[in-house]
Design a protein around this motif. Sequence first.
Motif, PDB file in Angstrom:
ATOM      1  N   HIS A 216       0.863  -1.184   0.000  1.00  0.00           N
ATOM      2  CA  HIS A 216       0.000   0.000   0.000  1.00  0.00           C
ATOM      3  C   HIS A 216       0.894   1.226   0.000  1.00  0.00           C
ATOM      4  O   HIS A 216       1.550   1.532   1.004  1.00  0.00           O
ATOM      5  CB  HIS A 216      -0.903  -0.010   1.241  1.00  0.00           C
ATOM      6  CG  HIS A 216      -1.890   1.115   1.274  1.00  0.00           C
ATOM      7  ND1 HIS A 216      -1.860   2.096   2.223  1.00  0.00           N
ATOM      8  CD2 HIS A 216      -2.927   1.412   0.464  1.00  0.00           C
ATOM      9  CE1 HIS A 216      -2.851   2.949   2.016  1.00  0.00           C
ATOM     10  NE2 HIS A 216      -3.510   2.561   0.948  1.00  0.00           N
ATOM     11  N   GLY A 217       0.959   1.910  -1.145  1.00  0.00           N
ATOM     12  CA  GLY A 217       1.867   3.042  -1.289  1.00  0.00           C
ATOM     13  C   GLY A 217       1.748   4.085  -0.203  1.00  0.00           C
ATOM     14  O   GLY A 217       2.755   4.525   0.368  1.00  0.00           O
ATOM     15  N   PRO A 218       0.518   4.533   0.124  1.00  0.00           N
ATOM     16  CA  PRO A 218       0.408   5.539   1.184  1.00  0.00           C
ATOM     17  C   PRO A 218       0.952   5.078   2.526  1.00  0.00           C
ATOM     18  O   PRO A 218       1.404   5.907   3.324  1.00  0.00           O
ATOM     19  CB  PRO A 218      -1.112   5.778   1.249  1.00  0.00           C
ATOM     20  CG  PRO A 218      -1.569   5.525  -0.140  1.00  0.00           C
ATOM     21  CD  PRO A 218      -0.745   4.358  -0.606  1.00  0.00           C
ATOM     22  N   SER A 219       0.921   3.779   2.798  1.00  0.00           N
ATOM     23  CA  SER A 219       1.502   3.304   4.053  1.00  0.00           C
ATOM     24  C   SER A 219       3.025   3.341   4.003  1.00  0.00           C
ATOM     25  O   SER A 219       3.685   3.713   4.967  1.00  0.00           O
ATOM     26  CB  SER A 219       1.034   1.876   4.344  1.00  0.00           C
ATOM     27  OG  SER A 219      -0.360   1.827   4.500  1.00  0.00           O
ATOM     28  N   LEU A 220       3.586   2.957   2.856  1.00  0.00           N
ATOM     29  CA  LEU A 220       5.038   2.957   2.718  1.00  0.00           C
ATOM     30  C   LEU A 220       5.618   4.361   2.747  1.00  0.00           C
ATOM     31  O   LEU A 220       6.708   4.584   3.263  1.00  0.00           O
ATOM     32  CB  LEU A 220       5.447   2.289   1.402  1.00  0.00           C
ATOM     33  CG  LEU A 220       5.314   0.773   1.297  1.00  0.00           C
ATOM     34  CD1 LEU A 220       5.804   0.310  -0.057  1.00  0.00           C
ATOM     35  CD2 LEU A 220       6.086   0.071   2.409  1.00  0.00           C
ATOM     36  N   ILE A 221       4.912   5.302   2.160  1.00  0.00           N
ATOM     37  CA  ILE A 221       5.449   6.656   1.987  1.00  0.00           C
ATOM     38  C   ILE A 221       4.937   7.618   3.060  1.00  0.00           C
ATOM     39  O   ILE A 221       5.673   8.494   3.528  1.00  0.00           O
ATOM     40  CB  ILE A 221       5.094   7.198   0.593  1.00  0.00           C
ATOM     41  CG1 ILE A 221       5.543   6.222  -0.499  1.00  0.00           C
ATOM     42  CG2 ILE A 221       5.722   8.569   0.384  1.00  0.00           C
ATOM     43  CD1 ILE A 221       7.026   5.984  -0.579  1.00  0.00           C
ATOM     44  N   ALA A 222       3.671   7.464   3.457  1.00  0.00           N
ATOM     45  CA  ALA A 222       3.058   8.453   4.344  1.00  0.00           C
ATOM     46  C   ALA A 222       3.688   8.498   5.723  1.00  0.00           C
ATOM     47  O   ALA A 222       3.578   9.508   6.425  1.00  0.00           O
ATOM     48  CB  ALA A 222       1.567   8.187   4.468  1.00  0.00           C
TER      49      ALA A 222
END
Length: 458
Positions: free
Chosen positions: A153-159
């Motif tokens: 999940h991109g937002p979890s990795l980056i956020a």
Amino acid sequence: MSVSQALGEYAAALSYADIPGPVLDHARLLVLDTLMCGALGAVASPEVELLTRTLTRGEPGGGPATGWMTGAALSPPSAALVNATAVHAFELDDVAIGQHYGASVLPPALAVAPLAGPLDGRDLLTALVAGCEVAARVQRAAGRAPHAEVGFHGPSLIATFAAAVAAGRALRLDATGLAHAIGHAAQQASGIMATQHGGMGKRLLPGVAARNGTFAALLAAEGFTSGADMLERPYGGYFPVVSGGASTWDAARALDVPAGHWATVETRFKFWACRFPIHPALEGLRDLRARYGLDASSVDRVEVELDPAAYKAVGFPWQPTSTASAQQNLRICVASYILDGDVFLDQFTPAALARPELLDLAGRVEPVEAAGGELFKRESPVRVHLRDGRELTALGRVRGGADDPGTPALVAAKAGRLAAAIGRGDDFVEALGWRQLDELAGAESLLHTMRPTERGTR
């Protein structure tokens, strides 16, 4: 100098005066949208209710931070977790490349504010923008593949990085402290998309990122140090790990940002309660409805072209599991729009999802995987085949960006819809003070309006 150190220096040096007016305008809209999405989630989401109950039992003494609309006394990391989960609870919060910025930056900054002393509106806006910009730089260096394609999940990795920097700025960390917070964020970043196929876990993903980033900043504030090269270290560094050992990342891209580029304005606001790769198709159908008066009884089948990553994310066959899964499913959302002319809150009640006519039409929606190209594109070709043999076509493009002059009015109208959904009016929206955010002596006054209210208004 390591990437963490360079990003820490950038985030520490950023001042309110450095931020252009259009970026501040977009950041104010982000505050409004995030607070209103959070208000809805806090009042109406069963996930948020269960999460708050779990945390208050585990933290009987509470803490200096609070749950929005509930007043639950929580530690700052737990408040960030609960409030960011509330923001994401109905799939209505903003989206950018690999990000949900609002849930990532506003709950952490406000959660640590009681520990940091007075945080005025300009300080808050600067913290939010700093978080968005640093996270975008991390995303830029990491790239989109292969982590986006394999199901992270991109937002979890980056956020998590956005949350660490926003909370760190609110705590007034210096460049060294922010670098340590970024390092701590790197080792905590996580999240997988299997959560969208059942259960309640999908709602938690931005919340976990917000909690982890807040915790990272608090560790740094207490002098808990991190390794200098947590992002780029060849073995075990963040970039190599999220890239699966592939050579798709480049640490230099985190630092080589074009002059005048502001990632904050790349945030797009959502007007449909579903995952973002579905939005272009809905916009195409909205166009066809306006031009031809699209009627469900006349539709034979619908084809929607998706890039490979979007196809994996939302093109899966529908099997009833959870509301969250329905909101990630192209077939259900397209059928809902054709039947109802909307994809918002009422389309995802148990009764609405069980309609025979919805399930029949959803079975005639065909996702088509396009070959290669950009991941999670902001446009989708839509072809509607009618029973009389005609074919209607549209190229759906998403709305809600800074490049659209109609965005402020659309966000304000959405805020009104969300206020009505929790039994409030336009006065509730205006009382948030988002228009005059720069002039607030204490940003925490934003939360005075987010006082406890009766749950389950919807």
